[in-house]
Scaffold this active site. Structure first.
Site, PDB file in Angstrom:
ATOM      1  N   ARG A  38      76.261  11.171 -32.433  1.00 11.91           N
ATOM      2  CA  ARG A  38      75.634   9.907 -32.053  1.00 11.91           C
ATOM      3  C   ARG A  38      76.303   8.696 -32.684  1.00 11.91           C
ATOM      4  NH1 ARG A  38      69.542  10.286 -33.598  1.00 11.91           N
ATOM      5  NH2 ARG A  38      70.526  10.964 -35.546  1.00 11.91           N
ATOM      6  N   TYR A 146      60.983  22.141 -39.275  1.00 16.67           N
ATOM      7  CA  TYR A 146      62.391  22.553 -39.282  1.00 16.67           C
ATOM      8  C   TYR A 146      62.495  24.075 -39.183  1.00 16.67           C
ATOM      9  CZ  TYR A 146      67.222  22.942 -41.012  1.00 16.67           C
ATOM     10  OH  TYR A 146      68.557  23.237 -41.158  1.00 16.67           O
ATOM     11  N   LYS A 150      64.336  26.208 -36.181  1.00 13.96           N
ATOM     12  CA  LYS A 150      65.458  27.107 -36.443  1.00 13.96           C
ATOM     13  C   LYS A 150      65.115  28.564 -36.109  1.00 13.96           C
ATOM     14  CE  LYS A 150      68.560  24.149 -37.822  1.00 13.96           C
ATOM     15  NZ  LYS A 150      69.809  23.908 -37.033  1.00 13.96           N
TER      16      LYS A 150
END
Length: 249
Positions: A38, A146, A150
Protein backbone atom coordinates in the site's frame (compact mmCIF):
# COMPACT_ATOMS: atom_id res chain seq x y z
CA UNK A 1 20.56 -20.22 -14.18
CA UNK A 2 18.54 -20.43 -10.97
CA UNK A 3 15.97 -23.10 -10.21
CA UNK A 4 13.16 -20.57 -10.64
CA UNK A 5 14.37 -19.01 -13.88
CA UNK A 6 11.41 -18.30 -16.15
CA UNK A 7 8.94 -18.12 -13.24
CA UNK A 8 7.12 -14.96 -12.20
CA UNK A 9 6.56 -14.51 -8.47
CA UNK A 10 4.28 -11.97 -6.83
CA UNK A 11 4.86 -11.12 -3.17
CA UNK A 12 2.30 -9.10 -1.22
CA UNK A 13 3.55 -6.87 1.56
CA UNK A 14 6.86 -6.93 -0.29
CA UNK A 15 8.13 -3.48 0.64
CA UNK A 16 9.72 -4.45 3.95
CA UNK A 17 10.29 -7.18 6.51
CA UNK A 18 9.54 -10.77 5.61
CA UNK A 19 8.03 -9.84 2.24
CA UNK A 20 11.14 -8.00 1.12
CA UNK A 21 13.37 -10.86 2.30
CA UNK A 22 11.19 -13.34 0.38
CA UNK A 23 11.33 -11.23 -2.77
CA UNK A 24 15.11 -11.07 -2.55
CA UNK A 25 15.39 -14.83 -2.01
CA UNK A 26 13.20 -15.59 -5.02
CA UNK A 27 15.20 -13.21 -7.22
CA UNK A 28 18.37 -14.96 -6.07
CA UNK A 29 16.74 -18.25 -7.20
CA UNK A 30 16.20 -16.81 -10.68
CA UNK A 31 12.56 -15.72 -10.52
CA UNK A 32 11.20 -12.49 -11.91
CA UNK A 33 9.50 -10.79 -8.97
CA UNK A 34 6.71 -8.27 -8.52
CA UNK A 35 6.24 -6.82 -5.05
CA UNK A 36 2.96 -5.29 -3.90
CA UNK A 37 1.96 -3.07 -1.02
CA UNK A 38 0.00 0.00 0.00
CA UNK A 39 2.90 2.38 0.70
CA UNK A 40 4.00 3.51 -2.76
CA UNK A 41 7.19 5.31 -1.77
CA UNK A 42 8.45 2.44 0.38
CA UNK A 43 7.47 -0.07 -2.30
CA UNK A 44 9.30 1.78 -5.08
CA UNK A 45 12.42 2.15 -2.95
CA UNK A 46 12.41 -1.56 -2.19
CA UNK A 47 11.84 -2.44 -5.83
CA UNK A 48 14.79 -0.35 -6.93
CA UNK A 49 17.00 -1.89 -4.26
CA UNK A 50 16.39 -5.50 -5.29
CA UNK A 51 15.39 -5.20 -8.96
CA UNK A 52 11.71 -6.07 -8.58
CA UNK A 53 8.67 -4.65 -10.35
CA UNK A 54 6.18 -2.82 -8.13
CA UNK A 55 2.37 -2.67 -8.09
CA UNK A 56 0.50 -0.68 -5.46
CA UNK A 57 -2.53 -2.41 -3.98
CA UNK A 58 -4.47 -3.01 -0.77
CA UNK A 59 -5.11 -6.74 -0.49
CA UNK A 60 -8.31 -6.08 1.47
CA UNK A 61 -9.86 -4.34 -1.56
CA UNK A 62 -10.91 -6.88 -4.20
CA UNK A 63 -11.09 -4.28 -6.97
CA UNK A 64 -7.53 -3.18 -6.29
CA UNK A 65 -6.38 -6.80 -6.21
CA UNK A 66 -7.97 -7.60 -9.58
CA UNK A 67 -6.47 -4.46 -11.14
CA UNK A 68 -3.04 -5.22 -9.71
CA UNK A 69 -2.99 -8.78 -11.02
CA UNK A 70 -4.11 -7.59 -14.45
CA UNK A 71 -1.18 -5.16 -14.41
CA UNK A 72 1.33 -7.73 -13.13
CA UNK A 73 0.45 -10.43 -15.66
CA UNK A 74 0.52 -14.19 -15.20
CA UNK A 75 1.81 -15.26 -11.80
CA UNK A 76 3.48 -18.65 -11.32
CA UNK A 77 4.34 -18.18 -7.63
CA UNK A 78 2.15 -16.30 -5.18
CA UNK A 79 3.41 -15.42 -1.72
CA UNK A 80 0.62 -14.00 0.41
CA UNK A 81 2.63 -12.12 3.00
CA UNK A 82 0.69 -8.90 3.60
CA UNK A 83 -0.63 -8.77 7.14
CA UNK A 84 -1.39 -6.68 10.18
CA UNK A 85 -1.51 -7.41 13.90
CA UNK A 86 -3.54 -5.62 16.56
CA UNK A 87 -3.52 -6.30 20.29
CA UNK A 88 -6.35 -5.98 22.80
CA UNK A 89 -7.94 -8.12 25.51
CA UNK A 90 -10.77 -10.20 24.08
CA UNK A 91 -13.45 -8.22 25.89
CA UNK A 92 -12.04 -4.95 24.57
CA UNK A 93 -11.58 -6.06 20.96
CA UNK A 94 -13.99 -3.86 19.02
CA UNK A 95 -15.82 -4.76 15.84
CA UNK A 96 -13.57 -2.56 13.70
CA UNK A 97 -10.39 -4.26 14.93
CA UNK A 98 -11.90 -7.71 14.50
CA UNK A 99 -12.98 -6.95 10.94
CA UNK A 100 -9.67 -5.34 9.97
CA UNK A 101 -7.72 -8.42 11.10
CA UNK A 102 -9.98 -10.65 9.00
CA UNK A 103 -9.99 -8.30 5.99
CA UNK A 104 -6.21 -7.99 5.71
CA UNK A 105 -4.92 -11.32 6.98
CA UNK A 106 -7.59 -13.72 5.76
CA UNK A 107 -9.70 -12.08 3.06
CA UNK A 108 -6.61 -10.51 1.51
CA UNK A 109 -5.07 -13.96 1.14
CA UNK A 110 -8.33 -15.24 -0.36
CA UNK A 111 -8.59 -12.37 -2.85
CA UNK A 112 -5.03 -12.72 -4.13
CA UNK A 113 -5.19 -16.50 -4.38
CA UNK A 114 -8.40 -16.36 -6.39
CA UNK A 115 -6.78 -13.82 -8.72
CA UNK A 116 -3.64 -15.89 -9.29
CA UNK A 117 -5.01 -19.43 -9.37
CA UNK A 118 -6.70 -19.63 -12.81
CA UNK A 119 -3.44 -18.98 -14.67
CA UNK A 120 -1.60 -21.54 -12.55
CA UNK A 121 -4.23 -24.18 -13.27
CA UNK A 122 -4.12 -23.37 -16.98
CA UNK A 123 -0.33 -23.73 -16.99
CA UNK A 124 -0.41 -26.94 -14.93
CA UNK A 125 2.13 -25.54 -12.47
CA UNK A 126 2.05 -23.12 -9.58
CA UNK A 127 3.05 -22.40 -6.03
CA UNK A 128 0.93 -20.66 -3.40
CA UNK A 129 2.72 -19.92 -0.13
CA UNK A 130 0.80 -18.17 2.63
CA UNK A 131 2.77 -16.46 5.36
CA UNK A 132 0.67 -17.29 8.40
CA UNK A 133 2.07 -17.32 11.95
CA UNK A 134 2.51 -19.55 14.93
CA UNK A 135 -0.66 -17.70 15.98
CA UNK A 136 -2.35 -19.86 13.34
CA UNK A 137 -1.17 -23.00 15.15
CA UNK A 138 -1.61 -21.97 18.78
CA UNK A 139 -3.39 -19.41 20.90
CA UNK A 140 -1.86 -16.21 22.25
CA UNK A 141 -3.28 -13.81 24.80
CA UNK A 142 -4.63 -10.44 23.65
CA UNK A 143 -4.59 -11.15 19.91
CA UNK A 144 -7.79 -13.15 19.44
CA UNK A 145 -8.70 -11.47 16.14
CA UNK A 146 -5.22 -12.00 14.70
CA UNK A 147 -5.19 -15.63 15.89
CA UNK A 148 -8.59 -16.26 14.35
CA UNK A 149 -7.51 -14.80 11.02
CA UNK A 150 -4.26 -16.78 10.90
CA UNK A 151 -6.02 -20.02 11.87
CA UNK A 152 -8.34 -19.27 8.95
CA UNK A 153 -5.39 -18.84 6.60
CA UNK A 154 -4.08 -22.28 7.54
CA UNK A 155 -7.50 -23.89 7.12
CA UNK A 156 -7.92 -22.28 3.71
CA UNK A 157 -4.43 -23.42 2.71
CA UNK A 158 -5.21 -27.03 3.57
CA UNK A 159 -8.54 -26.99 1.75
CA UNK A 160 -6.99 -25.45 -1.37
CA UNK A 161 -4.14 -27.96 -1.30
CA UNK A 162 -6.58 -30.83 -1.65
CA UNK A 163 -8.41 -29.15 -4.54
CA UNK A 164 -5.24 -28.56 -6.57
CA UNK A 165 -3.34 -31.73 -5.63
CA UNK A 166 -3.76 -33.33 -9.06
CA UNK A 167 -3.26 -30.13 -11.04
CA UNK A 168 0.44 -29.34 -10.66
CA UNK A 169 -0.16 -26.61 -8.08
CA UNK A 170 0.79 -26.72 -4.41
CA UNK A 171 -0.50 -24.65 -1.49
CA UNK A 172 1.45 -24.37 1.75
CA UNK A 173 1.88 -22.02 4.68
CA UNK A 174 4.87 -20.93 6.70
CA UNK A 175 4.25 -19.96 10.31
CA UNK A 176 6.91 -17.67 11.75
CA UNK A 177 7.23 -17.10 15.45
CA UNK A 178 8.05 -13.60 16.68
CA UNK A 179 10.22 -12.23 13.87
CA UNK A 180 12.46 -9.18 13.96
CA UNK A 181 10.28 -6.98 11.75
CA UNK A 182 8.11 -3.88 12.01
CA UNK A 183 5.21 -5.85 13.48
CA UNK A 184 7.39 -6.93 16.40
CA UNK A 185 8.69 -3.37 16.78
CA UNK A 186 5.09 -2.24 17.11
CA UNK A 187 4.43 -4.98 19.68
CA UNK A 188 7.49 -3.88 21.67
CA UNK A 189 6.29 -0.28 21.64
CA UNK A 190 2.87 -1.42 22.83
CA UNK A 191 4.38 -3.43 25.71
CA UNK A 192 6.57 -0.49 26.72
CA UNK A 193 3.62 1.91 26.67
CA UNK A 194 1.31 -0.34 28.67
CA UNK A 195 3.72 -1.88 31.18
CA UNK A 196 6.59 0.56 31.60
CA UNK A 197 9.14 -2.10 30.72
CA UNK A 198 12.19 -1.08 28.72
CA UNK A 199 12.45 -1.90 25.00
CA UNK A 200 15.09 -4.52 25.76
CA UNK A 201 12.89 -6.15 28.39
CA UNK A 202 9.95 -6.18 25.99
CA UNK A 203 12.00 -7.75 23.20
CA UNK A 204 13.37 -10.34 25.62
CA UNK A 205 9.83 -11.18 26.71
CA UNK A 206 8.80 -11.86 23.12
CA UNK A 207 11.95 -13.86 22.41
CA UNK A 208 11.46 -15.99 25.53
CA UNK A 209 8.75 -18.06 23.83
CA UNK A 210 11.31 -19.33 21.34
CA UNK A 211 13.33 -22.25 22.80
CA UNK A 212 16.37 -20.75 21.05
CA UNK A 213 15.87 -17.61 23.13
CA UNK A 214 15.82 -15.19 20.21
CA UNK A 215 13.67 -13.54 17.58
CA UNK A 216 13.41 -15.25 14.21
CA UNK A 217 15.10 -13.38 11.35
CA UNK A 218 13.24 -12.44 8.17
CA UNK A 219 15.80 -14.22 5.99
CA UNK A 220 15.11 -17.47 7.85
CA UNK A 221 11.44 -17.25 6.95
CA UNK A 222 12.36 -16.34 3.37
CA UNK A 223 14.53 -19.46 3.08
CA UNK A 224 11.55 -21.65 4.00
CA UNK A 225 9.32 -19.88 1.46
CA UNK A 226 11.95 -20.20 -1.26
CA UNK A 227 12.27 -23.94 -0.67
CA UNK A 228 8.52 -24.46 -0.93
CA UNK A 229 8.54 -22.66 -4.29
CA UNK A 230 11.21 -24.83 -5.91
CA UNK A 231 10.26 -27.37 -8.60
CA UNK A 232 11.76 -30.11 -6.42
CA UNK A 233 9.38 -29.33 -3.56
CA UNK A 234 6.30 -30.57 -5.36
CA UNK A 235 5.51 -33.19 -2.71
CA UNK A 236 5.05 -30.44 -0.12
CA UNK A 237 1.34 -29.65 -0.17
CA UNK A 238 -1.10 -28.54 2.51
CA UNK A 239 1.62 -28.06 5.09
CA UNK A 240 1.98 -25.39 7.77
CA UNK A 241 5.69 -25.14 8.58
CA UNK A 242 6.58 -23.47 11.86
CA UNK A 243 9.69 -21.28 11.60
CA UNK A 244 9.99 -20.64 15.29
CA UNK A 245 13.00 -22.34 16.84
CA UNK A 246 10.92 -25.20 18.22
CA UNK A 247 8.20 -23.10 19.87
CA UNK A 248 5.48 -25.10 18.08
CA UNK A 249 6.00 -28.77 17.20
Amino acid sequence: MGELTGKHALVTGGGSGIGLAVARALIDAGARVTICGRDESRLLAAGRAIGAACVVMDVADRRQVDAAFAQAGQVDILVNNAGQAASAPFGKTDEATWQRMLDVNLSGTFHCTQAALPAMLAAGWGRVVNVASTAGLAGYRYVAAYCAAKHGVIGMTRALALEVALKGVTANAVCPGFTDTGIVSDAVANIVAKTGRSQEQARSELAAGNPQGRLVQADEVANAVRWLCLPGSGAMNGQALAVAGGEVM
